[in-house]
Scaffold this motif. Structure first.
Motif, PDB file in Angstrom:
ATOM      1  N   ASP A  65      21.598  34.925  -2.131  1.00 48.88           N
ATOM      2  CA  ASP A  65      22.074  35.198  -3.488  1.00 48.88           C
ATOM      3  C   ASP A  65      23.215  34.278  -3.901  1.00 48.88           C
ATOM      4  O   ASP A  65      23.350  33.932  -5.076  1.00 48.88           O
ATOM      5  N   TRP A  66      24.055  33.877  -2.942  1.00 45.90           N
ATOM      6  CA  TRP A  66      25.212  33.048  -3.271  1.00 45.90           C
ATOM      7  C   TRP A  66      24.855  31.567  -3.371  1.00 45.90           C
ATOM      8  O   TRP A  66      25.657  30.774  -3.862  1.00 45.90           O
ATOM      9  N   LEU A  67      23.653  31.198  -2.906  1.00 45.43           N
ATOM     10  CA  LEU A  67      23.306  29.778  -2.847  1.00 45.43           C
ATOM     11  C   LEU A  67      23.147  29.154  -4.230  1.00 45.43           C
ATOM     12  O   LEU A  67      23.598  28.029  -4.460  1.00 45.43           O
ATOM     13  N   PRO A 104      24.549  29.905  -7.234  1.00 43.81           N
ATOM     14  CA  PRO A 104      25.842  29.544  -7.833  1.00 43.81           C
ATOM     15  C   PRO A 104      26.533  28.398  -7.099  1.00 43.81           C
ATOM     16  O   PRO A 104      27.175  27.540  -7.726  1.00 43.81           O
ATOM     17  N   ALA A 105      26.420  28.390  -5.768  1.00 45.05           N
ATOM     18  CA  ALA A 105      27.044  27.313  -4.995  1.00 45.05           C
ATOM     19  C   ALA A 105      26.391  25.970  -5.311  1.00 45.05           C
ATOM     20  O   ALA A 105      27.071  24.945  -5.432  1.00 45.05           O
ATOM     21  N   LEU A 156      25.276  23.593   2.793  1.00 49.03           N
ATOM     22  CA  LEU A 156      25.170  24.966   2.297  1.00 49.03           C
ATOM     23  C   LEU A 156      23.916  25.648   2.830  1.00 49.03           C
ATOM     24  O   LEU A 156      23.948  26.823   3.230  1.00 49.03           O
ATOM     25  N   ALA A 181      23.604  28.804   5.473  1.00 45.54           N
ATOM     26  CA  ALA A 181      22.834  29.989   5.085  1.00 45.54           C
ATOM     27  C   ALA A 181      21.707  30.288   6.069  1.00 45.54           C
ATOM     28  O   ALA A 181      20.975  31.265   5.887  1.00 45.54           O
TER      29      ALA A 181
END
Length: 243
Positions: free
Chosen positions: A2-4, A6-7, A29, A33
């Protein structure tokens, strides 16, 4: 995962604002993950292509692309990028090399952003430097431009805007060549497998890359963006090296 997205958006915004694709940080990244390292370069190189294609088009339309010099460097490096993509590599070696690349790239961003005066004598040797950068690009899924640009600036190879244009074309051609090598090594079916869960990431880099190239430099001074990008890159590389 889920954070990837936006990153990836933030990475594309920062890197596009300084003329790069961001492949090195995308790879880090994904590695952090837990993404399969064998598929990781394919996703990173595809994101690179998405980000820098727009930059190449804009530079070409503006008449800022030094085609002869940019194509010379890119086409010397491209066959080596293909070979790098073909080269089998163990996961531990891959992550170690990627971490070193990230730390080196971050430190390179702190080098002077432009040179003045006539080209330095070392500028004539730049085609020789392009070949190993191409191999490294294909091997670990980066474009290589983040290393090329500081060398071009230090040797006063051309003006800052034309160096950015050259770097964009270099990243685009080497990312495509490295991607071809990766697919030749692993099989075309890996392309669909790698991108099956990566569509949100591609959308994120499209949006981030466009925003970065069009607006980021209006929000923050160029040197601040370079420092933020360098900090992100060094942090990600250090995380990989330290485990």
């Amino acid at each position: 995962m889920d954070w990837l997205a936006p990153a990836f958006f933030g990475t594309a915004l920062l890197y596009a604002s300084v003329g790069f694709g961001g492949g090195s940080t995308y790879s880090a990244l994904l590695a952090l993950a837990g993404f399969d390292y064998r598929l990781l370069p394919i996703v990173s190189l595809c994101c690179n292509v998405v980000v820098v294609t727009g930059a190449v088009i804009r530079f070409a339309r503006a008449g800022e692309m030094p085609w002869r010099g940019a194509l010379t460097l890119s086409l010397i490096a491209a066959p080596l990028a293909f070979l790098g993509g073909l080269t089998p590599i163990r996961e531990a070696t891959f992550l170690f090399l990627l971490g070193l690349c990230l730390v080196g790239a971050g430190l390179a961003l702190f080098l002077p952003g432009h040179g003045k005066g006539d080209p330095a004598p070392a500028a004539s040797a730049m085609p020789l430097a392009a070949a190993p950068l191409g191999y490294l690009a294909g091997l670990v899924g980066i474009g290589g431009g983040i290393f090329l640009a500081p060398l071009l600036h230090l040797t006063r190879w051309n003006c800052a805007r034309r160096i950015a244009a050259t770097t964009s074309l270099f990243i685009l051609i080497n990312s495509l060549a490295g991607l071809a090598g990766q697919l030749a090594k692993s099989g075309p079916q890996t392309f669909a497998l790698a991108l099956s869960d990566a569509l949100p990431l591609l959308i994120a880099v499209v949006l981030g890359g466009q925003l970065g190239s069009l607006l980021a430099l209006r929000w923050l001074p160029g040197h601040v963006i370079r420092w933020l990008t360098a900090a992100l890159t060094i942090w990600a590389g250090s995380r990989l090296l330290l485990g």
